[in-house]
Design a protein around this motif. Structure first.
Motif: not given
Length: 397
Positions: A332-337, A377-386
């Motif tokens: 949610g955070k990565l997509n919506n922001v 959580g940066t966009s990079e970290m959320h991408a890596l979490s996914i």
């Protein structure tokens, strides 16, 4: 024979996918109350606050937000309203539709500082702080990020040591919302027992919170450094309910949930501004809204706002029903922001040169979202979490 199929509803540009029909009356009432508060108390002034780089009257504003019931609104007991996650999300959407700084104030107060106390604190700590914070009479902040430890909190240098029955803390924290106006700070530090959280009254000797200046984003927000030089605290200042990074990361996940919703508010505001402007701005003898390229932009923005809103609502319903996995919040955070930022940039092009003027909210939302893209959580970290969840490989370790 009379058909049982309901008649089509009337189309509304404010709700093109009919999402309002998916909300309960209580949810719509919460949303409406927050919208009215913002319209009366913040919306007329926030562009000026942003331009001046300050949030005047923050204590009065906090009390008003407390009376509204949005501070710790998804927590129960100790003066907290105990509302649903979805109601909290809708509140965050409306707050950020006014300004990300306003939503950040509420998010840090309720989902970081208050949540840490509510989830990990002692009964004495809860009784001491939560009722006052829920009412807005006390303001809290959350000290985790450091100058050299952002995405990797395990590398934090802040340290707490035992001295007899006391704790002594030396710490430096950066980019702390509410820091300079806070009455209490939840500060995380390394100890011989692992990372621990400490409840630090900000009038404790050795504690200071200088303002961070020269920001070009989140300007209508109090952002500070926290400095703890030999701060001495009693033994009962530590949060007893958790050890290790599970403590702060659990709190961050709560705050990220609010961001999932808040970003929708910023995008919605920018879309509506672009739509209004395109309908009134005349070029080549007709409104800009009548040109195909403008309509293509508006259609794309509308799709992204609707999709982000639906994702936020799904995650809110899931959180209320069963709780959320951290990776679901990352989705949610990565997509919506990311998509909200793109909506704001596209809206800016429709406004042309006027898009960079604070007479319109678009540029303010756009530069605010540059911070939201990074914090919690940066966009990079959320991408890596996914990516970790999908592949089973942790690329950031």
């Amino acid at each position: 024979m009379i058909s049982s199929v309901p008649l089509p509803r009337t189309f509304s540009a404010a709700d093109p996918a009919g999402i309002d029909q998916m909300l309960s009356q209580d949810e719509r009432d919460v949303r409406g109350a927050v919208r009215r508060f913002c319209d009366e108390n913040v919306e007329p002034y926030v562009a000026d606050w942003f331009e001046r780089g300050e949030l005047p009257g923050v204590r009065e504003l906090a009390v008003g937000l407390g009376e509204l019931g949005v501070l710790g609104m998804h927590l129960a007991g100790y003066g907290c309203p105990g509302m649903t996650a979805t109601e909290y999300g809708l509140a965050c959407l409306e707050l950020e539709a006014t300004d990300s700084g306003l939503r950040s104030l509420v998010s840090v107060q309720g989902s970081l500082a208050m949540f840490a106390l509510h989830h990990w604190g002692s009964e004495e700590q809860k009784e001491r702080w939560l009722p006052e914070m829920a009412a807005g009479r006390s303001i809290g902040c959350f000290g985790l990020t450091e100058p050299d430890a952002g995405s990797d909190p395990a590398s934090m240098r802040s340290h707490a040591r035992r001295d007899g029955s006391d704790w002594v803390i030396d710490a430096r924290k950066m980019w702390i919302t509410n820091g300079s106006v806070a009455d209490v700070a939840v500060v995380w530090a390394q100890t011989e027992e692992g990372v621990r959280g400490f409840v630090v009254p900000t009038d404790t000797p050795g504690f200071s919170a200088p303002l961070i200046h020269h920001k070009l984003s989140l300007r209508a927000s109090v952002t500070s450094e926290l400095v703890l030089d030999g701060v001495r605290l009693p033994a009962d200042a530590v949060l007893p309910g958790v050890r290790g990074l599970k403590g702060p990361l659990t709190c961050l996940n709560e705050a990220r949930f609010g961001i999932v919703w808040g970003a929708v508010g910023a995008a919605r505001s920018s879309l509506q501004c672009a739509l209004d402007y395109a309908g009134s701005r005349v070029q080549f003898g007709r409104p800009v809204a009548g040109f195909q390229l403008t309509q293509a932009k508006i259609a794309d923005m509308t799709l992204e706002v609707v999709k982000a809103n639906l994702l936020a609502l799904h995650l809110g319903r899931a959180k209320d029903a069963r709780g959320l996995l951290p990776v679901e919040v990352s989705l949610g955070k990565l997509n919506n922001v990311r998509e909200a930022l793109d909506v704001c940039r596209t809206a800016r092009t429709i406004l042309g040169a006027n898009g960079v003027s604070l007479e319109y909210p678009v540029i303010r939302h756009m530069v605010n979202l540059e911070s939201v893209l990074t914090y919690e959580g940066t966009s990079e970290m959320h991408a890596l979490s996914i990516g970790h969840a999908m592949t089973g490989h942790a690329a950031f370790r």
